[in-house]
Design a protein around this motif. Structure first.
Motif, short mmCIF file in Angstrom:
data_model
loop_
_atom_site.label_atom_id
_atom_site.label_comp_id
_atom_site.label_asym_id
_atom_site.label_seq_id
_atom_site.Cartn_x
_atom_site.Cartn_y
_atom_site.Cartn_z
N GLU A 143 0.79 -1.37 0.35
CA GLU A 143 -0.03 0.04 -0.06
C GLU A 143 0.87 1.27 0.05
OE1 GLU A 143 -2.55 -0.37 3.55
OE2 GLU A 143 -3.67 -1.98 2.49
N ALA A 144 0.87 2.03 -1.10
CA ALA A 144 1.63 3.19 -1.30
C ALA A 144 3.24 2.61 -1.04
CB ALA A 144 1.33 4.41 -0.28
N ASP A 145 3.74 3.12 0.03
CA ASP A 145 5.19 2.85 0.12
C ASP A 145 5.27 1.78 1.29
OD1 ASP A 145 4.63 4.66 1.93
OD2 ASP A 145 6.55 5.44 1.93
N THR A 146 4.12 1.14 1.77
CA THR A 146 4.50 0.36 2.84
C THR A 146 4.08 -1.08 2.49
OG1 THR A 146 2.09 0.68 3.51
CG2 THR A 146 4.04 2.09 4.67
N ALA A 156 0.41 -6.32 10.42
CA ALA A 156 1.54 -5.54 10.84
C ALA A 156 2.00 -4.89 9.45
CB ALA A 156 2.94 -6.55 11.13
N VAL A 157 2.34 -3.49 9.71
CA VAL A 157 2.84 -2.59 8.50
C VAL A 157 4.34 -2.57 8.72
CG1 VAL A 157 2.49 -0.34 7.70
CG2 VAL A 157 0.66 -1.79 8.62
N PHE A 158 5.00 -2.44 7.63
CA PHE A 158 6.40 -2.20 7.41
C PHE A 158 6.76 -1.05 6.37
CE2 PHE A 158 5.73 -6.45 8.81
CZ PHE A 158 7.15 -6.77 9.59
N ARG A 159 7.61 -0.36 6.89
CA ARG A 159 8.16 0.67 5.89
C ARG A 159 9.22 0.41 5.53
NH1 ARG A 159 9.13 1.94 10.92
NH2 ARG A 159 11.15 3.19 11.59
N PRO A 160 9.77 1.14 4.12
CA PRO A 160 11.25 0.62 3.70
C PRO A 160 12.15 1.30 4.78
CG PRO A 160 9.67 2.07 2.05
CD PRO A 160 8.98 2.08 3.61
N LEU A 161 13.30 0.47 4.63
CA LEU A 161 14.74 0.99 5.26
C LEU A 161 15.05 2.51 5.12
CD1 LEU A 161 16.80 -2.18 5.33
CD2 LEU A 161 15.25 -1.38 7.25
N PRO A 162 15.39 3.12 6.00
CA PRO A 162 15.91 4.48 5.70
C PRO A 162 16.84 4.79 4.50
CG PRO A 162 16.21 4.11 8.00
CD PRO A 162 15.80 2.72 7.28
N GLU A 163 17.53 3.82 3.91
CA GLU A 163 18.41 3.84 2.92
C GLU A 163 17.42 4.05 1.74
OE1 GLU A 163 19.11 0.36 4.32
OE2 GLU A 163 19.65 1.74 6.00
N ASN A 166 13.56 -0.38 -2.15
CA ASN A 166 12.77 -1.78 -1.75
C ASN A 166 14.03 -2.69 -1.34
OD1 ASN A 166 10.35 -1.28 -1.35
ND2 ASN A 166 9.43 -1.81 -3.35
N LYS A 167 15.10 -2.19 -0.72
CA LYS A 167 16.14 -3.12 -0.47
C LYS A 167 15.77 -3.81 0.85
CE LYS A 167 19.00 -2.21 -3.91
NZ LYS A 167 18.67 -3.11 -5.13
N GLY A 168 14.88 -3.35 1.78
CA GLY A 168 14.46 -3.85 3.01
C GLY A 168 13.29 -3.23 3.49
N TRP A 169 12.90 -3.84 4.74
CA TRP A 169 11.65 -3.35 5.39
C TRP A 169 12.14 -3.36 7.00
CZ3 TRP A 169 8.00 -1.62 2.40
CH2 TRP A 169 7.90 -2.06 1.01
N CYS A 170 11.35 -2.43 7.70
CA CYS A 170 11.41 -2.11 9.15
C CYS A 170 9.91 -2.07 9.50
CB CYS A 170 12.28 -1.09 9.47
SG CYS A 170 12.53 -0.87 11.25
#
Length: 195
Positions: A143-146, A156-163, A166-170
């Protein structure tokens, strides 16, 4: 012939007891609401083997499957089990992310058709008797960038890593059921794309 009748009688009696216990497990589940697992195949196998040994019951040996709830439930579940195996096969794997913290490693695998699996591996000393692994399956969508993961009603909702990218999720918000146990909590865990 007498020994054949005796063996058939023993097999039929064992099969009947096992089948009755499986039906009792179903009744217990319905009555209490807590799942009580039946044991498939053994009751039906004993009933069928006993029926095949007696010429008069031989034409009805197939009914053993219907008389044993455990075997009947397994046969009804086979299509769904086969579907789950296919959905989570390597052929349908889109992305795999790995997160590590202390003694816990978590694998998040995203499959086609919106299916995901979570696999926890917890390294403990051999003498320690606590959870060393667990897995779960659910659905996912972006959903959008999550990234949103759902297991039943829990999500559970994950957002992209700060870098970025789409190399990872937090995790932003977690599954309520896992946040209580430190080893199972996904909070603060960085899931990095595995190549």
């Amino acid at each position: 012939m007498a020994i054949q009748h005796m063996i058939a009688g023993v097999l039929l009696a064992m099969g009947a007891v096992l089948s009755l216990l499986n039906w009792a497990a179903l009744l217990s589940t319905l009555r209490t609401g807590r799942f009580c697992s039946p044991v498939p195949l053994f009751g039906a196998a004993c009933l069928a083997a006993g029926a095949l040994l007696l010429p008069v019951l031989r034409p009805y040996a197939w009914a053993a499957v219907l008389l044993d709830f455990g075997t009947l439930a397994l046969l009804l579940a086979v299509p769904r089990l086969a579907q789950m195996v296919w959905e989570t096969s390597r052929f349908n794997l889109l992305e795999e992310y790995v997160g590590r913290r202390d003694v816990t490693t978590v694998h998040l695998r995203l499959f086609r058709r919106g299916v995901f699996t979570l696999l926890w591996e917890i390294r403990r000393p051999a003498e320690e008797s606590r959870v060393v692994g667990m897995s779960n399956i659910g659905t996912w969508e972006r959903e959008a960038d999550t990234l949103v993961l759902r297991i039943g009603e829990d999500r559970a909702v994950f957002r992209p890593l700060p870098e970025g990218g789409n190399k990872g999720w937090c995790q932003s918000t977690g599954f309520g059921r896992y946040e209580q146990a430190p080893e199972l909590s996904l909070e603060g865990l960085e899931f990095v794309l595995r190549t």
